[in-house]
Design an enzyme around this catalytic site. Structure first.
Site, PDB file in Angstrom:
ATOM      1  CG  HIS A   1      -6.723  -5.243   1.824  1.00  0.00           C
ATOM      2  ND1 HIS A   1      -6.306  -6.126   2.793  1.00  0.00           N
ATOM      3  CD2 HIS A   1      -7.905  -4.726   2.245  1.00  0.00           C
ATOM      4  CE1 HIS A   1      -7.195  -6.133   3.778  1.00  0.00           C
ATOM      5  NE2 HIS A   1      -8.170  -5.299   3.472  1.00  0.00           N
TER       6      HIS A   1
ATOM      7  CG  HIS B   1      -1.987  -1.006   1.212  1.00  0.00           C
ATOM      8  ND1 HIS B   1      -2.835  -1.206   0.144  1.00  0.00           N
ATOM      9  CD2 HIS B   1      -2.328  -1.936   2.147  1.00  0.00           C
ATOM     10  CE1 HIS B   1      -3.651  -2.206   0.421  1.00  0.00           C
ATOM     11  NE2 HIS B   1      -3.373  -2.670   1.623  1.00  0.00           N
TER      12      HIS B   1
ATOM     13  CG  ASP C   1      -2.985  -8.582   0.527  1.00  0.00           C
ATOM     14  OD1 ASP C   1      -1.994  -8.807   1.236  1.00  0.00           O
ATOM     15  OD2 ASP C   1      -3.983  -7.954   0.919  1.00  0.00           O
TER      16      ASP C   1
END
Length: 196
Positions: free
Chosen positions: A54, A16, A52
């Protein structure tokens, strides 16, 4: 160049983290840093393969200048990125997002997506380095994610990545385990093959 394997057990995870800011528990994009360093040092193409719950918005932000990105992730889910509408196949700058229903997916279907998807993308791009950005919050019972995939999936995923790599391209590979909130999803899952 001698092709080798590397394994990194890192926390916090990294996918991220964007070039100018950290996000979602991620301060540094570990997989992205490895990919960029290799691309800059060698001038050779790199593929980041990211599984993942996300989407790795930070890894997607790195696409270009020799780095390509393949991701499976739940949608809708944090951080709200990862649409298939962003996809493009360009040498050295390919982006392939495979959004999955947040309600879940069977283990068999998830493995099939990775076996076929990774093989097709690697065959087309011929990367010199495969960076596997491995998150396991999609595993059944994970308190953060949970796409209902079996806890046995890590073993299958490592084997699938290795088979795709050896059949398609003689790439070096780097496995980056980002986080494991379920104790059974550990590096022990990779012990089936000491070459990984």
């Amino acid at each position: 160049m001698k092709r080798k394997a590397a394994f990194a057990l890192v926390r916090p995870p990294g996918h991220h983290a964007e070039p100018a800011r950290g996000m979602g528990f991620c301060m540094f994009n570990n997989a992205g840093i490895a990919a960029r360093a290799f691309a800059v040092a060698t001038g050779e193409p790199v593929l980041i393969a990211d599984f993942d719950y996300h989407h790795g918005n930070g890894s997607q932000a790195l696409v270009g200048n020799g780095i390509s990105y393949l991701s499976t992730h739940a949608m809708p889910a944090y951080p709200g990125t990862g649409s298939a509408n962003d996809n493009r196949l360009t040498p050295g700058a390919s982006l392939v997002n495979v959004p999955l229903s947040a309600s879940g997916i069977s283990t068999e279907a998830f493995v099939a997506i990775w076996v076929k998807g990774l093989r097709a993308i690697a065959k087309r791009l011929r990367p010199s380095l495969l960076v596997v950005s491995a998150g396991y919050d999609f595993i059944l019972g994970d308190p953060v994610g949970d796409l209902a995939s079996s806890r046995a999936w890590p073993r299958s995923s490592a084997a699938s990545c290795e088979r795709s790599r050896t059949r398609i391209v003689t790439a070096a590979r780097c496995f980056v385990l980002k986080a494991a909130t379920i104790p059974t999803c550990s590096p022990a899952a990779f012990r089936h093959d000491r070459r990984v």
